[in-house]
Design a protein around this motif. Sequence first.
Motif, mmCIF file in Angstrom:
data_model
loop_
_atom_site.group_PDB
_atom_site.id
_atom_site.type_symbol
_atom_site.label_atom_id
_atom_site.label_comp_id
_atom_site.label_asym_id
_atom_site.label_seq_id
_atom_site.Cartn_x
_atom_site.Cartn_y
_atom_site.Cartn_z
ATOM 1 N N UNK A 40 -5.558 15.145 1.247
ATOM 2 C CA UNK A 40 -4.733 15.624 0.134
ATOM 3 C C UNK A 40 -3.252 15.370 0.399
ATOM 4 N N UNK A 41 -2.831 15.530 1.644
ATOM 5 C CA UNK A 41 -1.424 15.311 1.975
ATOM 6 C C UNK A 41 -1.048 13.835 1.903
ATOM 7 N N UNK A 42 -1.977 12.967 2.304
ATOM 8 C CA UNK A 42 -1.725 11.526 2.178
ATOM 9 C C UNK A 42 -1.597 11.131 0.710
ATOM 10 N N UNK A 43 -2.488 11.657 -0.123
ATOM 11 C CA UNK A 43 -2.418 11.379 -1.569
ATOM 12 C C UNK A 43 -1.116 11.911 -2.151
ATOM 13 N N UNK A 50 -6.741 3.691 4.044
ATOM 14 C CA UNK A 50 -6.028 3.267 2.845
ATOM 15 C C UNK A 50 -6.745 2.070 2.240
ATOM 16 N N UNK A 51 -6.886 2.064 0.923
ATOM 17 C CA UNK A 51 -7.493 0.935 0.228
ATOM 18 C C UNK A 51 -6.636 0.547 -0.961
ATOM 19 N N UNK A 101 -2.804 1.475 -4.544
ATOM 20 C CA UNK A 101 -3.164 1.948 -3.209
ATOM 21 C C UNK A 101 -3.562 3.422 -3.270
ATOM 22 N N UNK A 102 -4.635 3.741 -2.571
ATOM 23 C CA UNK A 102 -5.137 5.110 -2.579
ATOM 24 C C UNK A 102 -5.882 5.404 -1.286
ATOM 25 N N UNK A 152 -1.913 -5.797 5.246
ATOM 26 C CA UNK A 152 -3.313 -6.083 5.580
ATOM 27 C C UNK A 152 -4.294 -5.359 4.666
ATOM 28 N N UNK A 153 -3.929 -4.177 4.179
ATOM 29 C CA UNK A 153 -4.783 -3.462 3.236
ATOM 30 C C UNK A 153 -4.968 -4.283 1.968
ATOM 31 N N UNK A 154 -3.897 -4.863 1.465
ATOM 32 C CA UNK A 154 -3.966 -5.703 0.270
ATOM 33 C C UNK A 154 -4.822 -6.948 0.515
#
Length: 297
Positions: A197-200, A168-169, A183-184, A261-263
Amino acid sequence: MRNLPLPDRDSSRADLTASVREYNYKIPRGHKLKEDEIAQLLAIYDRYDADLGAASKILKGAAFPKSLIDAVYAAYDRTQEGRLLYSLRERLFKGVDLCPICGIDSVSELDHFLPRSEFKPLAIYSRNLVPSCHDCNHIKLAGFGEQADGELALIHAYFDELPNVHFLEARIDISEGGLVATFQVMTDVDLAENLRDRLKHQIKTLELNERYEKEINTYLMSHATGVHLEYARDGKAGVRRFLRTQARIEERKLYSNHWRPTLLRALSRQEDFIDGGFVGIFNVPQDILDDLFDEEG
C-alpha cells in the motif's frame, strides 16, 4: 525505488557542537549548547532510529528552548557547498547517482524524510536526510506537512527494506501509434505488511507515472536500432531476446525495480510490440533504416 545504505551517525555530536552556537551581532543570537541538551538531541536520534523514521511528537523536541530548536533548524543551511557542514552532504551523496525514489534524475538535494519545518531537532541528522532529485523533493514538499494519523508514510530509503524481487510491473497499452506504460505494484508478490500500500501511495503521490511518461519515448528510441536489426534477423523471437538481455544488463547497472528494466521486461512480453508493432512506435525514417540494413550487409 531502491534502498540506500544506512548512513553512519558518528559525526552527529560533532555536527551539533560545531553548528549550534551562540554568537553576537548587536544582540545575542543562536544558542549556547549544553551537554545535557546534546544528550537529549542524541536521544531523539536514538528514538528516530528505533522507530525506523516514523513520525511521533517526541521527535519535535517540544521541551527544548525555542532558541535551541531554531538554531538546529538553521544549522541545515550550513550543509551547502563551502559551509561548515558541507562534508555531511558530501558523505550522504557519495556513491548515489540516480534519485532512489524515481530513478530518473541525478541526486541534487537532501530531502528531510520527516519535514524540517515540523521536526526541527532532526534538521541535520544524517538518517533523516535522503539524497533525492529536485522534482521528488519538491513534489513531496508541496504535498506534505506533518503526517496525519492513519496516513500512509512514504518509503524510507534507509529503513524500509525492499525485497530483492521484481515487485514493480509496467502495463503496456499500444494504440494509434502511441505507447503508454503504467507502472504499478504487482499483486502476486509477497511483500511485508503495509509495504504494498505504501509503494502504491508513493507512485501516486510523487506522480511517478506522469513523470515516467515524459521519459519513456526518449529512452525507447535509444533501442530503436537494436530492435529493428533483431527483427530483421530473427523476427519477434530476436526482439524478445534483445529486450530481455537489455533488461538484465540495465538491472545489474541500476537495480531490480528501476523503471527502465521493468519497462523492457514488459515490452518483451507484449506480442504486438515485438511482432512489428514497434515500427509505428519508433517511427524511424525509411532512409535511415535503409542505411542501417545496408551497413549490416
